[in-house]
Design an enzyme around this catalytic site. Sequence first.
Site, PDB file in Angstrom:
ATOM      1  N   GLY A  40       1.242  -1.364   0.306  1.00 50.81           N
ATOM      2  CA  GLY A  40      -0.485   0.135   0.053  1.00 50.81           C
ATOM      3  C   GLY A  40       0.755   1.072  -0.481  1.00 50.81           C
ATOM      4  O   GLY A  40       0.146   2.356  -0.426  1.00 50.81           O
ATOM      5  N   ASP A  97       1.434   3.491   4.260  1.00 51.62           N
ATOM      6  CA  ASP A  97      -0.071   4.420   2.951  1.00 51.62           C
ATOM      7  C   ASP A  97      -1.194   4.545   4.530  1.00 51.62           C
ATOM      8  O   ASP A  97      -1.235   5.887   4.761  1.00 51.62           O
ATOM      9  CB  ASP A  97      -1.002   2.611   2.306  1.00 51.62           C
ATOM     10  CG  ASP A  97      -1.215   1.753   3.023  1.00 51.62           C
ATOM     11  OD1 ASP A  97      -1.046   1.517   4.431  1.00 51.62           O
ATOM     12  OD2 ASP A  97      -1.633   1.052   2.725  1.00 51.62           O
ATOM     13  N   ASP A 100      -4.385   2.622  10.546  1.00 47.20           N
ATOM     14  CA  ASP A 100      -6.091   2.154  11.008  1.00 47.20           C
ATOM     15  C   ASP A 100      -6.222   1.978  12.359  1.00 47.20           C
ATOM     16  O   ASP A 100      -6.547   2.895  13.122  1.00 47.20           O
ATOM     17  CB  ASP A 100      -6.251   0.806  10.329  1.00 47.20           C
ATOM     18  CG  ASP A 100      -7.987   1.009  10.335  1.00 47.20           C
ATOM     19  OD1 ASP A 100      -9.085   1.810  10.104  1.00 47.20           O
ATOM     20  OD2 ASP A 100      -8.168  -0.747   9.890  1.00 47.20           O
ATOM     21  N   LYS A 128      -6.933   7.230  10.811  1.00 48.65           N
ATOM     22  CA  LYS A 128      -8.464   7.102  11.022  1.00 48.65           C
ATOM     23  C   LYS A 128      -8.242   7.103  12.393  1.00 48.65           C
ATOM     24  O   LYS A 128      -7.845   6.055  13.056  1.00 48.65           O
ATOM     25  CB  LYS A 128      -8.559   5.856  10.313  1.00 48.65           C
ATOM     26  CG  LYS A 128      -9.380   5.661   8.821  1.00 48.65           C
ATOM     27  CD  LYS A 128     -10.122   4.394   8.910  1.00 48.65           C
ATOM     28  CE  LYS A 128      -9.701   4.028   6.896  1.00 48.65           C
ATOM     29  NZ  LYS A 128     -10.011   2.907   7.618  1.00 48.65           N
ATOM     30  N   PHE A 149     -14.041   2.472   4.392  1.00 46.89           N
ATOM     31  CA  PHE A 149     -12.719   2.029   4.092  1.00 46.89           C
ATOM     32  C   PHE A 149     -12.582   2.532   2.691  1.00 46.89           C
ATOM     33  O   PHE A 149     -13.151   3.259   2.120  1.00 46.89           O
ATOM     34  CB  PHE A 149     -12.771   0.584   3.779  1.00 46.89           C
ATOM     35  CG  PHE A 149     -12.027  -0.084   3.077  1.00 46.89           C
ATOM     36  CD1 PHE A 149     -11.674  -1.144   4.280  1.00 46.89           C
ATOM     37  CD2 PHE A 149     -11.685  -0.590   1.487  1.00 46.89           C
ATOM     38  CE1 PHE A 149     -10.212  -1.455   3.414  1.00 46.89           C
ATOM     39  CE2 PHE A 149     -11.024  -1.424   1.074  1.00 46.89           C
ATOM     40  CZ  PHE A 149     -10.164  -1.885   2.043  1.00 46.89           C
ATOM     41  N   VAL A 150     -10.946   3.023   2.520  1.00 42.54           N
ATOM     42  CA  VAL A 150     -10.527   3.651   1.618  1.00 42.54           C
ATOM     43  C   VAL A 150      -9.819   2.783   0.295  1.00 42.54           C
ATOM     44  O   VAL A 150      -9.100   2.369   1.304  1.00 42.54           O
ATOM     45  CB  VAL A 150      -9.811   5.377   1.394  1.00 42.54           C
ATOM     46  CG1 VAL A 150     -10.801   5.868   2.217  1.00 42.54           C
ATOM     47  CG2 VAL A 150      -8.688   4.681   2.899  1.00 42.54           C
ATOM     48  N   ASP A 156      -5.510  -0.708  -1.688  1.00 46.41           N
ATOM     49  CA  ASP A 156      -6.462  -1.960  -2.644  1.00 46.41           C
ATOM     50  C   ASP A 156      -7.492  -2.321  -2.023  1.00 46.41           C
ATOM     51  O   ASP A 156      -7.991  -1.984  -0.421  1.00 46.41           O
ATOM     52  CB  ASP A 156      -5.410  -2.722  -2.310  1.00 46.41           C
ATOM     53  CG  ASP A 156      -5.731  -3.660  -1.687  1.00 46.41           C
ATOM     54  OD1 ASP A 156      -4.852  -3.647  -0.114  1.00 46.41           O
ATOM     55  OD2 ASP A 156      -5.330  -5.230  -2.258  1.00 46.41           O
ATOM     56  N   ARG A 162      -4.962   0.376  -7.523  1.00 50.09           N
ATOM     57  CA  ARG A 162      -4.091   0.381  -6.325  1.00 50.09           C
ATOM     58  C   ARG A 162      -3.244   1.632  -6.841  1.00 50.09           C
ATOM     59  O   ARG A 162      -3.076   2.277  -6.823  1.00 50.09           O
ATOM     60  CB  ARG A 162      -2.936  -0.797  -6.263  1.00 50.09           C
ATOM     61  CG  ARG A 162      -3.073  -1.416  -4.797  1.00 50.09           C
ATOM     62  CD  ARG A 162      -1.436  -2.229  -4.716  1.00 50.09           C
ATOM     63  NE  ARG A 162      -1.923  -3.501  -4.211  1.00 50.09           N
ATOM     64  CZ  ARG A 162      -2.354  -3.755  -2.262  1.00 50.09           C
ATOM     65  NH1 ARG A 162      -2.100  -1.747  -1.982  1.00 50.09           N
ATOM     66  NH2 ARG A 162      -2.327  -4.710  -2.329  1.00 50.09           N
TER      67      ARG A 162
HETATM   68  P1  5GP Z   1      -3.554  -1.290  11.285  1.00 52.61           P
HETATM   69  O1  5GP Z   1      -3.034  -3.022  11.179  1.00 52.61           O
HETATM   70  O2  5GP Z   1      -3.487  -0.274  11.424  1.00 52.61           O
HETATM   71  O3  5GP Z   1      -4.636  -1.859  11.316  1.00 52.61           O
HETATM   72  O4  5GP Z   1      -4.112  -1.201   9.242  1.00 52.61           O
HETATM   73  C1  5GP Z   1      -2.610  -1.236   7.940  1.00 52.61           C
HETATM   74  C2  5GP Z   1      -3.168  -1.945   7.322  1.00 52.61           C
HETATM   75  O5  5GP Z   1      -4.171  -2.034   7.282  1.00 52.61           O
HETATM   76  C3  5GP Z   1      -2.388  -0.726   6.810  1.00 52.61           C
HETATM   77  O6  5GP Z   1      -1.528  -0.667   6.233  1.00 52.61           O
HETATM   78  C4  5GP Z   1      -3.643  -0.520   5.225  1.00 52.61           C
HETATM   79  O7  5GP Z   1      -3.047  -2.032   3.920  1.00 52.61           O
HETATM   80  C5  5GP Z   1      -5.029  -1.989   5.464  1.00 52.61           C
HETATM   81  N1  5GP Z   1      -5.700  -0.330   5.395  1.00 52.61           N
HETATM   82  C6  5GP Z   1      -6.258   0.072   7.222  1.00 52.61           C
HETATM   83  N2  5GP Z   1      -8.076   0.687   6.821  1.00 52.61           N
HETATM   84  C7  5GP Z   1      -7.958   0.132   5.514  1.00 52.61           C
HETATM   85  C8  5GP Z   1      -8.623   0.920   3.956  1.00 52.61           C
HETATM   86  O8  5GP Z   1      -9.113   2.029   4.533  1.00 52.61           O
HETATM   87  N3  5GP Z   1      -8.079   0.921   2.622  1.00 52.61           N
HETATM   88  C9  5GP Z   1      -7.101  -0.388   2.574  1.00 52.61           C
HETATM   89  N4  5GP Z   1      -7.056   0.088   1.540  1.00 52.61           N
HETATM   90  N5  5GP Z   1      -6.433  -0.620   3.311  1.00 52.61           N
HETATM   91  C10 5GP Z   1      -6.892  -0.490   4.889  1.00 52.61           C
HETATM   92 MG    MG Z   2      -0.570  -1.630   4.472  1.00 54.96          MG
END
Ligand code: 5GP
Ligand code: MG
Length: 173
Positions: A40, A97, A100, A128, A149-150, A156, A162
């Site tokens: 990402g 990227d 979350d 977020k 979700f983006v 992706d 992407r």
């Molecule tokens: P975390 O571990 O912080 O929950 O999530 C991080 C990873 O989840 C990011 O690097 C990304 O790959 C994926 N992710 C989290 N939110 C989104 C979203 O809204 N869209 C997409 N495409 N990937 C996300």
């Molecule tokens: Mg990621």
Amino acid sequence: MYKMSKAPLLTAVQIQERIEALAAQIAPCDFDVILSVLTGGFMFTTDLCRHIATPKLQVAFIKASSYGNSTESSGELKISGLKHLNIRGKKVLVIDDILDSGNTMKELVHKLADFGAKELKTCVLLNKPARRAVDFNVDFVGFDIENKFVVGYGLDYANDYRTLPEIWTLEEA
Ligand code: 5GP
Ligand code: MG
């Protein structure tokens, strides 16, 4: 089934302008290595690097995945590419990227602690805050966004979307 929002959440121009401002903040920190989290983070990394004009800045890539083919994290994080990583004594900026739940960055930074970097900072294009599940403070953020979700600009859904130069939200069709 999912479909893209009618208009982008962030246009290509908005993204590029914000990246220029971020680069101006990051450049004076004199990082030795940008450690980019694939897949990402690839587009954000390349555009950001273009604006940090110094011959001594190195770039390395690792891969983190937890999503599979869904919009919800599977919870199980896989990190690869750490085996040949050499960041000992270096000032490192980790780039992903999106932040979350915060699990990916938190676990990554925890794993990287064993690699002996002199300094370890983090940067994400998107954040977020409403989704945070763990305590983690990121150093540089492009945009705070709502809990949607983006896709696009590196991000992706099941490996699609992407290459779009904008960020779009994905809605249930
Ligand atoms: P975390 O571990 O912080 O929950 O999530 C991080 C990873 O989840 C990011 O690097 C990304 O790959 C994926 N992710 C989290 N939110 C989104 C979203 O809204 N869209 C997409 N495409 N990937 C996300
Ligand atoms: Mg990621």
